[in-house]
Design an enzyme around this catalytic site. Structure first.
Site, PDB file in Angstrom:
ATOM      1  N   LYS A 164       0.823  -1.217   0.000  1.00 38.95           N
ATOM      2  CA  LYS A 164       0.000   0.000   0.000  1.00 38.95           C
ATOM      3  C   LYS A 164       0.862   1.274   0.000  1.00 38.95           C
ATOM      4  O   LYS A 164       2.077   1.223   0.257  1.00 38.95           O
ATOM      5  CB  LYS A 164      -0.934  -0.030   1.213  1.00 38.95           C
ATOM      6  CG  LYS A 164      -1.977  -1.157   1.129  1.00 38.95           C
ATOM      7  CD  LYS A 164      -2.978  -1.070   2.276  1.00 38.95           C
ATOM      8  CE  LYS A 164      -4.051  -2.138   2.155  1.00 38.95           C
ATOM      9  NZ  LYS A 164      -5.074  -2.004   3.218  1.00 38.95           N
ATOM     10  N   PHE A 187     -15.270   3.910   7.116  1.00 35.29           N
ATOM     11  CA  PHE A 187     -13.905   4.182   6.659  1.00 35.29           C
ATOM     12  C   PHE A 187     -13.757   4.179   5.138  1.00 35.29           C
ATOM     13  O   PHE A 187     -12.668   4.398   4.619  1.00 35.29           O
ATOM     14  CB  PHE A 187     -12.918   3.193   7.295  1.00 35.29           C
ATOM     15  CG  PHE A 187     -13.197   1.735   6.980  1.00 35.29           C
ATOM     16  CD1 PHE A 187     -12.761   1.158   5.792  1.00 35.29           C
ATOM     17  CD2 PHE A 187     -13.901   0.940   7.882  1.00 35.29           C
ATOM     18  CE1 PHE A 187     -13.012  -0.172   5.501  1.00 35.29           C
ATOM     19  CE2 PHE A 187     -14.157  -0.407   7.597  1.00 35.29           C
ATOM     20  CZ  PHE A 187     -13.712  -0.959   6.409  1.00 35.29           C
ATOM     21  N   ARG A 228      -2.675 -14.559   4.405  1.00 39.88           N
ATOM     22  CA  ARG A 228      -3.347 -13.843   5.509  1.00 39.88           C
ATOM     23  C   ARG A 228      -2.562 -14.056   6.808  1.00 39.88           C
ATOM     24  O   ARG A 228      -2.471 -13.154   7.632  1.00 39.88           O
ATOM     25  CB  ARG A 228      -4.797 -14.317   5.691  1.00 39.88           C
ATOM     26  CG  ARG A 228      -5.737 -14.072   4.523  1.00 39.88           C
ATOM     27  CD  ARG A 228      -6.165 -12.656   4.303  1.00 39.88           C
ATOM     28  NE  ARG A 228      -6.688 -11.950   5.425  1.00 39.88           N
ATOM     29  CZ  ARG A 228      -7.341 -10.775   5.330  1.00 39.88           C
ATOM     30  NH1 ARG A 228      -7.578 -10.221   4.134  1.00 39.88           N
ATOM     31  NH2 ARG A 228      -7.745 -10.142   6.382  1.00 39.88           N
ATOM     32  N   THR A 254      -5.860  -7.074  10.467  1.00 37.22           N
ATOM     33  CA  THR A 254      -6.075  -5.766   9.825  1.00 37.22           C
ATOM     34  C   THR A 254      -5.504  -4.627  10.668  1.00 37.22           C
ATOM     35  O   THR A 254      -4.865  -3.709  10.147  1.00 37.22           O
ATOM     36  CB  THR A 254      -7.594  -5.546   9.624  1.00 37.22           C
ATOM     37  OG1 THR A 254      -8.135  -6.682   8.959  1.00 37.22           O
ATOM     38  CG2 THR A 254      -7.869  -4.283   8.829  1.00 37.22           C
ATOM     39  N   ARG A 256       2.230  -6.753   8.823  1.00 40.00           N
ATOM     40  CA  ARG A 256       1.531  -5.579   9.366  1.00 40.00           C
ATOM     41  C   ARG A 256       2.084  -5.176  10.730  1.00 40.00           C
ATOM     42  O   ARG A 256       2.167  -3.984  11.032  1.00 40.00           O
ATOM     43  CB  ARG A 256       0.023  -5.847   9.412  1.00 40.00           C
ATOM     44  CG  ARG A 256      -0.618  -5.710   8.021  1.00 40.00           C
ATOM     45  CD  ARG A 256      -2.034  -6.200   8.005  1.00 40.00           C
ATOM     46  NE  ARG A 256      -2.747  -5.794   6.796  1.00 40.00           N
ATOM     47  CZ  ARG A 256      -3.921  -6.283   6.438  1.00 40.00           C
ATOM     48  NH1 ARG A 256      -4.513  -7.202   7.176  1.00 40.00           N
ATOM     49  NH2 ARG A 256      -4.508  -5.855   5.336  1.00 40.00           N
ATOM     50  N   ASN A 313      -2.139   0.117   6.590  1.00 40.66           N
ATOM     51  CA  ASN A 313      -1.650  -1.140   7.178  1.00 40.66           C
ATOM     52  C   ASN A 313      -0.760  -1.949   6.237  1.00 40.66           C
ATOM     53  O   ASN A 313      -0.767  -3.169   6.246  1.00 40.66           O
ATOM     54  CB  ASN A 313      -2.821  -1.955   7.728  1.00 40.66           C
ATOM     55  CG  ASN A 313      -3.837  -2.320   6.671  1.00 40.66           C
ATOM     56  OD1 ASN A 313      -3.695  -1.931   5.516  1.00 40.66           O
ATOM     57  ND2 ASN A 313      -4.855  -3.067   7.046  1.00 40.66           N
ATOM     58  N   HIS A 343      -2.326  -5.300   1.319  1.00 39.87           N
ATOM     59  CA  HIS A 343      -3.637  -5.916   1.110  1.00 39.87           C
ATOM     60  C   HIS A 343      -3.418  -7.414   0.924  1.00 39.87           C
ATOM     61  O   HIS A 343      -2.385  -7.818   0.391  1.00 39.87           O
ATOM     62  CB  HIS A 343      -4.295  -5.346  -0.159  1.00 39.87           C
ATOM     63  CG  HIS A 343      -5.500  -6.127  -0.602  1.00 39.87           C
ATOM     64  ND1 HIS A 343      -6.740  -5.934  -0.049  1.00 39.87           N
ATOM     65  CD2 HIS A 343      -5.635  -7.136  -1.513  1.00 39.87           C
ATOM     66  CE1 HIS A 343      -7.600  -6.784  -0.613  1.00 39.87           C
ATOM     67  NE2 HIS A 343      -6.962  -7.517  -1.499  1.00 39.87           N
TER      68      HIS A 343
HETATM   69  P1  IDP Z   1      -8.231  -6.667   5.404  1.00 38.29           P
HETATM   70  O1  IDP Z   1      -7.384  -5.740   4.544  1.00 38.29           O
HETATM   71  O2  IDP Z   1      -7.468  -7.200   6.579  1.00 38.29           O
HETATM   72  O3  IDP Z   1      -8.900  -7.742   4.605  1.00 38.29           O
HETATM   73  P2  IDP Z   1     -10.813  -5.347   5.487  1.00 38.29           P
HETATM   74  O4  IDP Z   1     -11.787  -5.477   6.602  1.00 38.29           O
HETATM   75  O5  IDP Z   1     -11.114  -6.067   4.220  1.00 38.29           O
HETATM   76  O6  IDP Z   1      -9.379  -5.764   6.059  1.00 38.29           O
HETATM   77  O7  IDP Z   1     -10.649  -3.798   5.190  1.00 38.29           O
HETATM   78  C1  IDP Z   1     -10.030  -3.339   4.007  1.00 38.29           C
HETATM   79  C2  IDP Z   1      -9.078  -2.226   4.359  1.00 38.29           C
HETATM   80  O8  IDP Z   1      -9.832  -1.126   4.892  1.00 38.29           O
HETATM   81  C3  IDP Z   1      -8.086  -2.536   5.476  1.00 38.29           C
HETATM   82  O9  IDP Z   1      -6.942  -3.225   5.036  1.00 38.29           O
HETATM   83  C4  IDP Z   1      -7.742  -1.151   5.982  1.00 38.29           C
HETATM   84  O10 IDP Z   1      -6.833  -0.481   5.116  1.00 38.29           O
HETATM   85  C5  IDP Z   1      -9.094  -0.468   5.896  1.00 38.29           C
HETATM   86  N1  IDP Z   1      -9.864  -0.570   7.161  1.00 38.29           N
HETATM   87  C6  IDP Z   1     -10.501  -1.659   7.653  1.00 38.29           C
HETATM   88  N2  IDP Z   1     -11.105  -1.390   8.834  1.00 38.29           N
HETATM   89  C7  IDP Z   1     -10.824  -0.083   9.094  1.00 38.29           C
HETATM   90  C8  IDP Z   1     -11.170   0.791  10.183  1.00 38.29           C
HETATM   91  O11 IDP Z   1     -11.860   0.404  11.145  1.00 38.29           O
HETATM   92  N3  IDP Z   1     -10.694   2.070  10.112  1.00 38.29           N
HETATM   93  C9  IDP Z   1      -9.940   2.520   9.052  1.00 38.29           C
HETATM   94  N4  IDP Z   1      -9.616   1.736   8.017  1.00 38.29           N
HETATM   95  C10 IDP Z   1     -10.033   0.441   8.042  1.00 38.29           C
HETATM   96 MG    MG Z   2     -10.315  -7.612   3.103  1.00 32.36          MG
END
Ligand code: IDP
Ligand code: MG
Length: 140
Positions: free
Chosen positions: A11, A59, A87, A93, A104, A114, A117
C-alpha cells in the site's frame, strides 16, 4: 491447471516509506512465488471500485482517498493454500492486534495505512488479480 493464488498490494504508506523491498523479501522467504508484479497508482475511481464491497462503511471514503494517495505495488502470488497462508503472513487488519513477526506488525502505521492488502478468498483473489493483470500474464 488451477494455480493456488492470492493477490496483494503493497500500500502507499509502505511504498512511500521504502519498505517494499523488505516486504517482498518476507514474501519470498515464506515461499510465495511472484507470478506478476506492477508498480502503479490507483485513481480515486479505481480505488472506489476495488474496495466496493466496503461501500457504506465509515472508513470507505477515507480508505479510497488513502489508496489513491501514492504508488502501490500489485502482485499475484502463488503457493499451496495461498490465500490462507498469506493472511497469516500479513497478520490482523489492525496492526495493534497483528501477531509478532507479521508484515503488518512490522510495517503498518495504522488500521488504515496497514502496509499490505491480501485477498480473503480464492474467488476474490481471482477477481482482484484480474483487476490489475490480464489473465494471460497470470499463468506465465
Ligand atoms: P483486510 O485488509 O485485513 O482484509 P478489510 O476489513 O477487508 O481488512 O478492510 C479493508 C481495508 O480497509 C483494510 O486493510 C484497511 O486499510 C481499511 N480498514 C478496515 N477497517 C478499518 C477501520 O476500522 N478504520 C480505518 N480503516 C479500516
Ligand atoms: Mg479484506
Amino acid at each position: 491447471m488451477k494455480l493456488d493464488i492470492t493477490f496483494t498490494m503493497i500500500k502507499p504508506d509502505a511504498v512511500a516509506e521504502g519498505n517494499a523491498g523488505a516486504i517482498l523479501k518476507m514474501i519470498e522467504a515464506a515461499d510465495f512465488k511472484v507470478l506478476a508484479l506492477k508498480l502503479t497508482r490507483l485513481t480515486p475511481g479505481q480505488a472506489a471500485k476495488f474496495y466496493e464491497v466496503h461501500k457504506g462503511k465509515p472508513f470507505y471514503e477515507s480508505l479510497c482517498e488513502y489508496m489513491s494517495s501514492g504508488k502501490i505495488i500489485a502482485m499475484i502470488l502463488s503457493k499451496k493454500d495461498a490465500v490462507k497462508e498469506y493472511r497469516q503472513l500479513i497478520g490482523a487488519t489492525d496492526p495493534a492486534k497483528a501477531e509478532t513477526g507479521t508484515i503488518r506488525k512490522l510495517y503498518a502505521r495504522s488500521i488504515q495505512a496497514n502496509a499490505v492488502h491480501g485477498s480473503d478468498s480464492d474467488e476474490n483473489a481471482e477477481i482482484e488479480a484480474n483487476f490489475f493483470f490480464s489473465s494471460l500474464e497470470y499463468f506465465n
